[in-house]
Design a protein around this motif. Structure first.
Motif, PDB file in Angstrom:
ATOM      1  N   GLU A 138      44.636  35.114   8.209  1.00 51.96           N
ATOM      2  CA  GLU A 138      44.420  36.443   8.765  1.00 51.96           C
ATOM      3  C   GLU A 138      45.697  37.284   8.690  1.00 51.96           C
ATOM      4  O   GLU A 138      45.633  38.501   8.525  1.00 51.96           O
ATOM      5  CB  GLU A 138      43.941  36.343  10.213  1.00 51.96           C
ATOM      6  CG  GLU A 138      42.586  35.678  10.381  1.00 51.96           C
ATOM      7  CD  GLU A 138      41.464  36.495   9.754  1.00 51.96           C
ATOM      8  OE1 GLU A 138      41.590  37.728   9.687  1.00 51.96           O
ATOM      9  OE2 GLU A 138      40.464  35.883   9.324  1.00 51.96           O
ATOM     10  N   ASN A 183      41.901  38.621  15.436  1.00 48.05           N
ATOM     11  CA  ASN A 183      41.705  37.612  14.397  1.00 48.05           C
ATOM     12  C   ASN A 183      43.011  36.911  14.043  1.00 48.05           C
ATOM     13  O   ASN A 183      43.008  35.809  13.483  1.00 48.05           O
ATOM     14  CB  ASN A 183      41.147  38.261  13.121  1.00 48.05           C
ATOM     15  CG  ASN A 183      39.653  38.536  13.229  1.00 48.05           C
ATOM     16  OD1 ASN A 183      39.076  38.432  14.301  1.00 48.05           O
ATOM     17  ND2 ASN A 183      39.034  38.887  12.122  1.00 48.05           N
ATOM     18  N   ASP A 188      34.150  34.801   7.062  1.00 49.23           N
ATOM     19  CA  ASP A 188      34.972  35.991   6.831  1.00 49.23           C
ATOM     20  C   ASP A 188      34.158  37.272   6.826  1.00 49.23           C
ATOM     21  O   ASP A 188      34.665  38.335   7.174  1.00 49.23           O
ATOM     22  CB  ASP A 188      35.718  35.869   5.494  1.00 49.23           C
ATOM     23  CG  ASP A 188      36.677  34.692   5.477  1.00 49.23           C
ATOM     24  OD1 ASP A 188      37.179  34.342   6.553  1.00 49.23           O
ATOM     25  OD2 ASP A 188      36.913  34.134   4.388  1.00 49.23           O
TER      26      ASP A 188
END
Length: 352
Positions: free
Chosen positions: A134, A123, A310
């Motif tokens: 991230e 990520n 998310d």
């Protein structure tokens, strides 16, 4: 009959003893070689049987995940796949060469874990471009598990360097809109061709290399959590702490709220403290979350900045870890399974 002299009789006895010793040594060596060969064949058979048990275990796990995908749109810790398999004897399924009157030592144990309950290292960067959001989330996670948060930026850089970067095609020539412009472009082109020809001749005369750019070094991609040891600052002791909270999946993935730990939830959602995350876990233990709307209704004041990208309430990746014991031989294994709807695919298998 004539007797041999005493010294000759002694030599005969010694010779007989030496020959007997030699014969015994040869026979013992033959038996030893046969024993080694038997053990070697037995070990090969045990290894082959373990491979078949491993294959059966993974097929069983895939079947459980497929059936779960048919009947549910969310994944949580009360489902069948999340139930650990205690050490189970395989007497009726594995023939390990013992007599019928003897019990088999073949056992299997294991656990299926939601891989998206952990922070995905990939990520941190996509196509070689670091994702600052991230990186901040990873910093919070490292802080939650009492590790140095500054390692997040170094990890993101390492991940970005390991990924293939997208290149944009060069733009085409601009359109000439006037005769004067056309003349100017023609003159410039002629000058450019002349200069290029001269440069080529000069390079040919001086033996210089071509002007093609040297490609950048392509680092190996992150494929397992052990790869973080290539990042300066990480140690094996730190890796042990990371294993329960971090994973490496083929591409960027959201966190499954129904399975993530308090440390991961707190890192993923900026407004959550560890105590808030613990309250979310207590709530999902009573009743799992069925979507982002349900999640926000239960905790409206904590999830104002949460994006659908998310968080997730189902998962596509599962880690199957297990242990196979067959006689005196043991095999520990781990595998990553991808599930899309009801289709399952093994991404990798590792023997530990």
């Amino acid at each position: 009959m004539k007797k041999l002299p005493h010294y000759q009789a002694g030599v005969a006895v010694v010779t007989a003893l030496l020959l007997t010793t030699l014969a015994i040594t040869i026979v013992a060596s033959l038996f030893w070689q046969q024993q080694v060969q038997v053990r070697s064949i037995e070990n090969q058979r045990l290894q082959l049987q373990k491979k078949w048990v491993l294959r059966g275990a993974l097929d069983w796990a895939r079947l459980i995940l497929r059936e779960d995908g048919r009947g549910s749109n969310v994944d949580h810790l009360k489902e069948a796949w999340a139930t650990p398999l205690a050490e189970t004897r395989l007497d009726e399924y594995v023939e390990n060469g013992r007599a019928d009157t003897e019990a088999s030592d073949a056992t299997l144990s294991g656990q299926i874990t939601d891989a998206q309950s952990r922070f995905n290292i990939n990520n941190l960067s996509t196509d070689g471009v670091i994702n600052p959001k991230e990186v901040i989330a990873f910093e919070r996670l490292l802080t939650n598990i009492k590790l140095d948060p500054s390692l997040a930026a170094a990890t993101a850089t390492a991940v970005a360097n390991s990924q293939t970067k997208k290149t944009t095609a060069p733009s085409g020539p601009s359109i000439v809109t006037s005769a004067a412009s056309a003349s100017s472009v023609a003159d410039t082109s002629t000058a450019t061709v002349t200069n290029t020809t001269d440069a080529s001749k000069s390079a040919s005369n001086t033996g210089q290399a071509s002007t093609d750019a040297i490609p950048e070094v392509q680092f190996l991609r992150f494929t397992q959590i052990d790869d973080v040891l290539s990042v300066p600052g990480f140690t094996s002791d730190m890796l042990l702490k990371l294993r329960d909270f971090v994973t490496v999946l083929p591409h960027a993935t959201p966190i499954n709220v129904n399975t993530a730990s308090a440390e991961v939830l707190s890192a993923r959602i900026a407004a959550l403290s560890l105590s808030d995350a613990a309250a979310i876990i207590a709530s999902r233990d009573r009743a799992e979350f069925f979507g982002l709307t349900d999640f926000k209704q239960r905790f409206p004041d904590k999830l104002t900045d949460v994006s659908a990208n998310d968080l997730s309430f189902a998962t596509n990746y599962f880690i199957v870890a297990g242990k196979i014991k067959l006689g005196r031989s043991t095999l520990n294994f781990s595998a990553l399974i991808e599930r899309i709807k009801i289709d399952t695919k093994i991404i990798w298998i590792r023997e530990l």
